[in-house]
Each structure stands twice: as structure tokens, then as C-alpha cells.
Design a protein around this motif. Sequence first.
Motif, short mmCIF file in Angstrom:
data_model
loop_
_atom_site.label_atom_id
_atom_site.label_comp_id
_atom_site.label_asym_id
_atom_site.label_seq_id
_atom_site.Cartn_x
_atom_site.Cartn_y
_atom_site.Cartn_z
N ARG A 13 0.83 -1.21 0.00
CA ARG A 13 0.00 0.00 0.00
C ARG A 13 0.87 1.26 0.00
NH1 ARG A 13 -0.82 3.07 3.99
NH2 ARG A 13 -0.40 1.53 5.61
N TYR A 18 -0.66 4.94 -1.34
CA TYR A 18 -2.02 5.03 -0.78
C TYR A 18 -2.00 5.04 0.73
CZ TYR A 18 -3.75 3.80 -5.42
OH TYR A 18 -4.03 3.78 -6.76
N THR A 19 -3.00 5.71 1.31
CA THR A 19 -3.22 5.64 2.75
C THR A 19 -4.20 4.49 3.01
OG1 THR A 19 -5.16 7.09 2.74
CG2 THR A 19 -2.99 8.16 2.95
N GLN A 20 -4.32 4.13 4.27
CA GLN A 20 -5.30 3.10 4.63
C GLN A 20 -6.70 3.56 4.27
OE1 GLN A 20 -3.94 2.90 8.67
NE2 GLN A 20 -2.87 0.96 8.33
N ASP A 22 -7.52 5.58 1.79
CA ASP A 22 -7.66 5.48 0.33
C ASP A 22 -8.08 4.07 -0.07
OD1 ASP A 22 -6.71 8.13 -0.04
OD2 ASP A 22 -4.64 7.45 -0.33
N ILE A 23 -7.38 3.08 0.47
CA ILE A 23 -7.68 1.68 0.15
C ILE A 23 -9.08 1.32 0.63
CG2 ILE A 23 -7.06 -0.73 0.64
CD1 ILE A 23 -5.11 0.56 -1.28
N GLU A 26 -11.71 2.82 -1.67
CA GLU A 26 -11.70 2.15 -2.98
C GLU A 26 -12.33 0.76 -2.90
OE1 GLU A 26 -10.90 2.09 -7.05
OE2 GLU A 26 -10.50 3.75 -5.70
N ILE A 55 -5.54 -2.68 -6.93
CA ILE A 55 -5.45 -1.26 -6.60
C ILE A 55 -3.99 -0.83 -6.46
CG2 ILE A 55 -5.96 0.47 -4.81
CD1 ILE A 55 -8.56 -1.21 -4.26
N CYS A 56 -3.18 -1.67 -5.80
CA CYS A 56 -1.78 -1.35 -5.55
C CYS A 56 -0.86 -1.74 -6.70
CB CYS A 56 -1.32 -2.02 -4.26
SG CYS A 56 -2.15 -1.38 -2.79
#
Length: 74
Positions: A13, A18-20, A22-23, A26, A55-56
Motif C-alpha cells: 500500500r 495510498y493511505t489506509q 484510500d484503500i 476504494e 489497486i496497488c
Amino acid sequence: MPLPIKITLAAARVNAGYTQLDIAEEMGVSASTVISWEKGKHKIRKAQLHMFCDICSIPVDNIFLPTNFIEREV
């Protein structure tokens, strides 16, 4: 064939920028769920792991999870 280098969910991540939160947004889960996955407090389902990796932009095979931590297919 060499084994893939494995990293944690948190490392994947962070490396993806990304931040937690953000994930979580999403994926449609709470930030506390993402935190629990990263800390190993709750299991991540196979479909969620694939979504996280998409995502990552990292292959699932490059994620380190304890062997008893991934939901098994029946």
C-alpha cells in the motif's frame, strides 16, 4: 524459477502511494478493516486480496501472508 519477493500488505500500500483510508474507500470497507488486515488481526478474503493487489498494482504472489491466513477455495 526464482521465487517472487514477498512484501506485506502495508508495504504494498505504502509503495503504491495510498493511505489506509484510500484503500478502504476504494474497496468499500472501513479503514479499521484495512488496519486489521495489515496487522494480521483479521483474515482477508481471496477476492479482497485480489482487489487490494489490483489497486496497488502488485501481483498477489508478491504479497506475504501467513499460510493459514488466506481463505481457502473449496
